[in-house]
Design an enzyme around this catalytic site. Sequence first.
Site, PDB file in Angstrom:
ATOM      1  N   CYS A  47       0.807  -1.221   0.000  1.00  0.00           N
ATOM      2  CA  CYS A  47       0.000   0.000   0.000  1.00  0.00           C
ATOM      3  C   CYS A  47       0.837   1.266   0.000  1.00  0.00           C
ATOM      4  CB  CYS A  47      -0.926   0.001   1.207  1.00  0.00           C
ATOM      5  SG  CYS A  47      -1.701  -1.593   1.519  1.00  0.00           S
TER       6      CYS A  47
ATOM      7  N   HIS B  68      -3.664   7.943   5.287  1.00  0.00           N
ATOM      8  CA  HIS B  68      -3.785   6.608   4.695  1.00  0.00           C
ATOM      9  C   HIS B  68      -5.223   6.117   4.915  1.00  0.00           C
ATOM     10  CE1 HIS B  68      -2.438   2.869   3.034  1.00  0.00           C
ATOM     11  NE2 HIS B  68      -2.677   2.190   4.132  1.00  0.00           N
TER      12      HIS B  68
ATOM     13  N   GLU C  63      -2.553   5.177  12.875  1.00  0.00           N
ATOM     14  CA  GLU C  63      -2.251   6.432  12.187  1.00  0.00           C
ATOM     15  C   GLU C  63      -2.547   7.632  13.083  1.00  0.00           C
ATOM     16  OE1 GLU C  63      -2.720   8.495   7.817  1.00  0.00           O
ATOM     17  OE2 GLU C  63      -3.953   6.752   8.298  1.00  0.00           O
TER      18      GLU C  63
ATOM     19  N   LYS D  96     -10.034   7.379   0.753  1.00  0.00           N
ATOM     20  CA  LYS D  96     -10.492   5.993   0.706  1.00  0.00           C
ATOM     21  C   LYS D  96     -11.953   5.879   1.109  1.00  0.00           C
ATOM     22  CE  LYS D  96      -5.999   3.721   1.367  1.00  0.00           C
ATOM     23  NZ  LYS D  96      -5.136   4.897   1.589  1.00  0.00           N
TER      24      LYS D  96
ATOM     25  N   HIS E 181      -9.855   1.226  -1.185  1.00  0.00           N
ATOM     26  CA  HIS E 181      -8.404   1.097  -1.044  1.00  0.00           C
ATOM     27  C   HIS E 181      -7.818   0.593  -2.359  1.00  0.00           C
ATOM     28  CE1 HIS E 181      -4.503   0.621   0.487  1.00  0.00           C
ATOM     29  NE2 HIS E 181      -4.760   0.069   1.663  1.00  0.00           N
TER      30      HIS E 181
ATOM     31  N   PHE F  71       0.982  -3.251   4.142  1.00  0.00           N
ATOM     32  CA  PHE F  71       1.200  -4.578   4.716  1.00  0.00           C
ATOM     33  C   PHE F  71       2.693  -4.860   4.842  1.00  0.00           C
ATOM     34  CE2 PHE F  71      -3.097  -6.497   3.355  1.00  0.00           C
ATOM     35  CZ  PHE F  71      -3.581  -6.430   4.641  1.00  0.00           C
TER      36      PHE F  71
END
Length: 426
Positions: A178, A318, A329, A350, A355, A414
Amino acid sequence: MRRVVITGIGIVAPNGLGRVSFTEAIAEGRSGVGPIESFDATGLPVRIAGEVKNFDVMPYLGEHKKNAKTMSRAVNFAVGAAGLAVEDAGLESDRLDPARFGVCMGTGITPMSLGELAAPVLSGVSNDGALDWKQFSIAQAESMFPLWLLKHLPNMAAAHLSILHQAMGPNNTIVTACAAGTQAVGEAFRLISRGDADVMLAGGCDSRLDPLLIVAYQAMNALSRSTRTPTEVSRPFDGERDGFVLGEGAAVLVLESLQHARRRRAKLFAEVVGYGSSFDAYGITRPEPTGKGAALSIKAALKEAKSNPSDIDYINAHGTSTRLNDIMETNAVKQVFGHRSKTIPISSQKSMVGHLIGASGALEAAATAITLDRGVIPPTINQATPDPNCDLDYVPNTARETQVRVALSNSFGFGGQNASLVMARV
């Protein structure tokens, strides 16, 4: 070190094709999440996504239309986004030095179609249920397109863009989950900054709307299984979030040295002033909960930008809509910005597109540049239920008009990949 600016923005997103359409969509809080239409999702545990509808790559291929056979769905989106970015920037390839013109793209898994694999697999299954590899290889050779493999190589997006636009300079592919799109923009920024290129196409593309991958993500309990109206399912930082929504698409930016851009009198959307990356070194699927890994990335970007935390006017988050990531976050922002954390507007696109994995950071970098240029902060939609662990200003539901001088864009992937960009109004 040379100054680097963004002069073109190309978008292929679930809620808009092209910069203007996408800008209107995020300002209005318009979602592109809906039922999957590109294949029959009946029976799958998840049947919604941020899907790009009615996109045709052919107008962007010029004299290379035959290459469409070797392009995956994600590469199609990259080709479209790059074509739109080049047009937006007013670039003329025949006036560029091809050796000083490069490409850097972020991407991820290119799913191998189960439909394409089904025939050779079934042909190779023996009476006892075992796979006979000899029969499989014969059936594969008879049924598959000879250049099938090229659709699934991660460097194909960068390769096709370079061929289409005659970019013979640096050519890189970033595959960091990501964080890939953000890192691609950051690495392109560095290449121009240190003098290795004058112009770069940089961004990300991804499409994982595939039955097998949907099942795989669901097996990790990563996707939302909410029964809400599809446009209300992706809800970053909201107290009732239960997982992310898969999206697809591409975003490509034209990055140039400031001197090169001024020489051709290009419009300047924003300046990239800092890039940072880090790694959690904690877990493959779980982010480090205190946010210290993410905070390292933010601090590194601020350091390169020669900016203080007090300089940041907006953070493009994010913001995945998962329980753990959104808390992490929030914690990272608090670590870096301290008492200012609750006064800095933060928002996540998002909530409107899902995503986009390898393309998400590039799309969010584009949105950040648009925010700097227009002075409109896009909202985080679907904010209805407070979460005591996510207690910052997420620009709930409605865009906010305000001048933004310096902005931060974050991506956390990830494995523990973290990447951050600092951009400034020109």
